[in-house]
Design a protein around this motif. Structure first.
Motif, PDB file in Angstrom:
ATOM      1  N   THR A   1       0.875  -1.171   0.000  1.00 46.94           N
ATOM      2  CA  THR A   1       0.000   0.000   0.000  1.00 46.94           C
ATOM      3  C   THR A   1       0.909   1.217   0.000  1.00 46.94           C
ATOM      4  N   CYS A   2       0.487   2.299  -0.613  1.00 50.83           N
ATOM      5  CA  CYS A   2       1.380   3.461  -0.710  1.00 50.83           C
ATOM      6  C   CYS A   2       1.649   4.048   0.665  1.00 50.83           C
ATOM      7  N   SER A   3       2.793   4.710   0.774  1.00 50.14           N
ATOM      8  CA  SER A   3       3.230   5.264   2.056  1.00 50.14           C
ATOM      9  C   SER A   3       2.233   6.257   2.630  1.00 50.14           C
ATOM     10  N   LEU A   4       1.593   7.015   1.760  1.00 46.83           N
ATOM     11  CA  LEU A   4       0.680   8.054   2.237  1.00 46.83           C
ATOM     12  C   LEU A   4      -0.470   7.427   3.022  1.00 46.83           C
ATOM     13  N   ILE A   5      -1.015   6.348   2.507  1.00 49.11           N
ATOM     14  CA  ILE A   5      -2.139   5.700   3.181  1.00 49.11           C
ATOM     15  C   ILE A   5      -1.670   4.983   4.439  1.00 49.11           C
ATOM     16  N   LYS A   6      -0.549   4.267   4.314  1.00 48.82           N
ATOM     17  CA  LYS A   6      -0.004   3.591   5.498  1.00 48.82           C
ATOM     18  C   LYS A   6       0.281   4.592   6.613  1.00 48.82           C
ATOM     19  N   SER A   7       0.823   5.730   6.204  1.00 53.75           N
ATOM     20  CA  SER A   7       1.162   6.757   7.175  1.00 53.75           C
ATOM     21  C   SER A   7      -0.096   7.308   7.853  1.00 53.75           C
ATOM     22  N   SER A   8      -1.129   7.551   7.056  1.00 52.12           N
ATOM     23  CA  SER A   8      -2.385   8.070   7.622  1.00 52.12           C
ATOM     24  C   SER A   8      -2.898   7.116   8.698  1.00 52.12           C
ATOM     25  N   LEU A   9      -2.860   5.826   8.410  1.00 49.72           N
ATOM     26  CA  LEU A   9      -3.326   4.852   9.394  1.00 49.72           C
ATOM     27  C   LEU A   9      -2.360   4.768  10.569  1.00 49.72           C
ATOM     28  N   GLY A  10      -1.054   4.861  10.269  1.00 50.18           N
ATOM     29  CA  GLY A  10      -0.049   4.794  11.332  1.00 50.18           C
ATOM     30  C   GLY A  10      -0.235   5.897  12.367  1.00 50.18           C
ATOM     31  N   PHE A  11      -0.542   7.105  11.898  1.00 49.54           N
ATOM     32  CA  PHE A  11      -0.750   8.221  12.828  1.00 49.54           C
ATOM     33  C   PHE A  11      -1.969   7.970  13.714  1.00 49.54           C
ATOM     34  N   LYS A  12      -2.971   7.281  13.150  1.00 51.76           N
ATOM     35  CA  LYS A  12      -4.162   6.969  13.959  1.00 51.76           C
ATOM     36  C   LYS A  12      -3.826   5.859  14.962  1.00 51.76           C
ATOM     37  N   LEU A  13      -3.250   4.764  14.446  1.00 54.99           N
ATOM     38  CA  LEU A  13      -2.969   3.623  15.331  1.00 54.99           C
ATOM     39  C   LEU A  13      -1.971   4.013  16.420  1.00 54.99           C
ATOM     40  N   GLY A  14      -1.016   4.883  16.055  1.00 53.92           N
ATOM     41  CA  GLY A  14      -0.011   5.308  17.029  1.00 53.92           C
ATOM     42  C   GLY A  14      -0.507   6.418  17.948  1.00 53.92           C
ATOM     43  N   ARG A  15      -1.699   6.943  17.664  1.00 53.68           N
ATOM     44  CA  ARG A  15      -2.287   8.051  18.432  1.00 53.68           C
ATOM     45  C   ARG A  15      -1.315   9.232  18.571  1.00 53.68           C
TER      46      ARG A  15
END
Lengths: 425, 425
Positions: A114-128
């Motif tokens: 998956t592209c970094s932009l989407i992974k990053s968006s989810l990462g910021f949520k999961l990482g709070r």
């Protein structure tokens, strides 16, 4: 101030330890990439202030707005009409992305490819670690690419306030009707969220406010046609990035101040790089803060970036919205027209984008174009083949890059960019 | 016959040498994978005949149809309404994919990180080895995933007769309206192509003909609920693959003959595999001829595939179209309803698909589900996470595979499949 920030972040449910690490990485990157630049215009100190308080002062302001009853709306895309958000007495902010975060956790929800932009968006949520997201009263997703469309399904299980806007895929009459209908549905949703009934005056005020910040960045962009360029591509990119979440009035005011200084520089023939520095247009995928990798490599190699054909750039901010309509309906049509003109690669076919790239290359007197593609971003990577061909047909050299948010390929990118710049001499 | 075929292929502009190689590879694969199977129902000799003449007799038939003034329409997706094609006095055929071809050439047009299905579709065109494509009077693309949507832009530069159908991304009222409007536009296009005016009778006849072949395959599928399964998953997959380009009347007739034999087998308690063989449902991306890799691995490991939740399977062929409408408009609504029900992963959200997988797992008494994802197919790969969770919540074991058309990972896939089957014991 720091204590106040920590209390706020804690109240927003951030993971303080992870967030401290993030801010520290961000601060170091800014130091290395931005503060090390030579010949910066003095007034870019505004950017330094904004960046040093990216999760501080700006979030404090948004929280004060919330206390006063205003709503905060978070978005991941330039298709979300800020005019309507403003008209409904709410504030639109772009949500966090641009850096890898919580990668292992992310791969439990999304494919590795998956592209970094989407992974990053989810990462910021999961990482709070994204106070903009945690502070939003509504998160607006939009059916652009497959990746984001399906990501919003994942995100909607993780947040209580997801709203998804459908989008057309063709610039047909039917496509415009769909966008129109979706913008009306969004207007309803915004009114429900804020309890504020939008009339023509409110929408016109919203349009004007957004247009004002667009005009400021248009002025900044037009000054980059000068040779030597009076401001670095890195600083101009930062203006485009800040555009997405800064207070719109302050943004317009401060960017105009920068433009005043740039005009003086141009008069004096003063640039950030020597007059013979190769001029590069960057085209392709959006770059969110702190994704400065490629521009940093390009400008460190002695070239100057003079334009961004990107969502975080002219694709996102060109064209103002017509303010002259008298009724709410007329003004809504103007909003629809403005957004229907966005030449995102999700549209098929999308000839306007190629035209725009050719136009920008000419207008900014670019010596070459670097096409920036995020790995696994199918729409832009697939479109890059046709873009390359069209540019080469006009004799404009093109370098197609495909990368992600990691630093692993920096050396390789640097080599390729340097070889490309050699070609332009 | 062979000389006649060669003359025809030459007239169609095929690259004869490359095509010979393709047919030779195909024939060997069929020999190794299909003809080596034990306990095949005798009537599956129909499949052997069809496959041995895949680019021969069937193409001769289509060329004869063309000589008689009928048009041939090629498609890459089960969203293209065959009822309308038939009603307009034309024949719909699925176009070639399923094997890597002209790979180096393909990567001059498409990103390396494109799914095998799309790369293969382009490879068959660039290599000039698909007589279905070269013989088509119209090629219909459809805006499903990003990859195909943008691929059709590439393809439209390479063929003179491309037509693109827009598709909705949400199962909303607006989405249905769009599909309806696009099906009417397609009806017009078909009428323009054939010069034949479609009325209620013609459409009803088209619906009936397509329903008849669907009913035949539904009967075949229902017989696979028996234990032991009377037919292999490989043969059932082949029925689903042939479904897409065989003469619809012959297909229905021959599949019913196979079903007659299967009923006798079931009565005798006779299966292709022992009664205790693990029963597997395969769910995910479509498998075009000759993409038999994963089913071959699964059944060689001693399991039997009892159902395909796939475009080339139940997702594509379940649900008939209501035949009872009196007017053209009523019948068109029935066609729209039938296709709007397809639970493709391009829709967001797409809960029906998960429900269908759970239903199939129960109906076919599956011991486990293998989710088949093509590498870089974002919609199905992203959806596979939620599918896995829903199945595991019901206690159904799941193996998620991600692969392509190469044979490089066969050993690894085999190991993973065998380990999964061990789990099911």
């Amino acid at each position: 101030m720091s204590d106040e920030n920590r209390r706020m972040w804690s109240e927003l449910g951030l993971n303080l330890r992870a967030h401290d690490q993030l801010l520290s990485v961000l601060s170091n990157a800014y130091q290395d990439i931005y503060l090390s630049q030579q010949n910066r215009p003095e007034s870019t100190s505004y950017f330094d202030d904004v960046m040093s308080e990216i999760h501080g002062q700006r979030i404090q302001e948004l929280m004060r707005e919330k206390q006063q009853g205003r709503k905060i709306v978070g978005s991941y895309c330039v298709f979300v009409p800020e005019e309507i958000v403003q008209a409904a007495n709410a504030t639109l902010v772009g949500l966090c992305s641009g850096a890898d975060f919580a990668e292992e956790e992310v791969e439990k929800y999304l494919p590795r490819n998956t592209c970094s932009l989407i992974k990053s968006s989810l990462g910021f949520k999961l990482g709070r670690v994204c106070p903009f997201l945690e502070g939003s009263d509504m998160i607006v997703g939009e059916n652009t690419c497959d990746g984001k469309k399906k990501f919003y399904e994942t995100l909607s299980d993780l947040v209580p306030n997801m709203y998804v806007m459908d989008l057309p895929q063709m610039k047909s009459q039917q496509g415009r009707q769909m966008l129109r209908s979706e913008f009306y549905r969004f207007l309803e949703a915004m009114q429900d969220l804020t309890g504020f009934q939008v009339d023509a005056t409110a929408l016109r005020n919203g349009i004007r406010m957004v247009n004002e910040k667009r005009k400021a960045i248009h002025r900044l962009q037009s000054l980059r046609t000068a040779d030597p360029a009076p401001i670095s591509g890195l600083d101009a990119l930062l203006a485009n990035q800040i555009f997405l979440y800064e207070d719109p009035r302050r943004f317009a005011r401060e960017v105009h101040k920068i433009c005043d200084e740039l005009e003086q520089r141009i008069e004096r023939g003063e640039g950030v790089f020597p007059a013979n520095a190769p001029r590069i247009l960057v085209s392709g995928c959006p770059m969110a803060v702190p994704n400065w990798k490629v521009p940093h490599i390009v400008e460190s190699a002695g070239a100057v970036i003079v334009g961004e054909e990107s969502c975080v750039g002219e694709r996102g901010n060109r064209n103002t919205t017509e303010e002259e309509g008298e009724s709410l309906e007329e003004l809504m049509e103007a909003v629809v027209d403005r957004y229907f003109g966005i030449d995102c690669a999700i549209f098929t076919p999308n000839p306007d984008r190629t035209e725009h790239i050719l136009d920008m290359a000419k207008r900014y007197r670019a010596d070459g174009v670097i096409h920036y593609g995020l790995q696994f971003c199918q729409p832009y990577l697939m479109e890059s083949f046709g873009v390359e061909k069209s540019l080469e047909d006009k004799g404009i050299p093109v370098l197609r890059l495909e990368t992600d948010y990691s630093q692993e390929d920096s050396g390789q990118l640097q080599t390729r960019v340097e070889a490309f710049l050699e070609l332009l001499k």
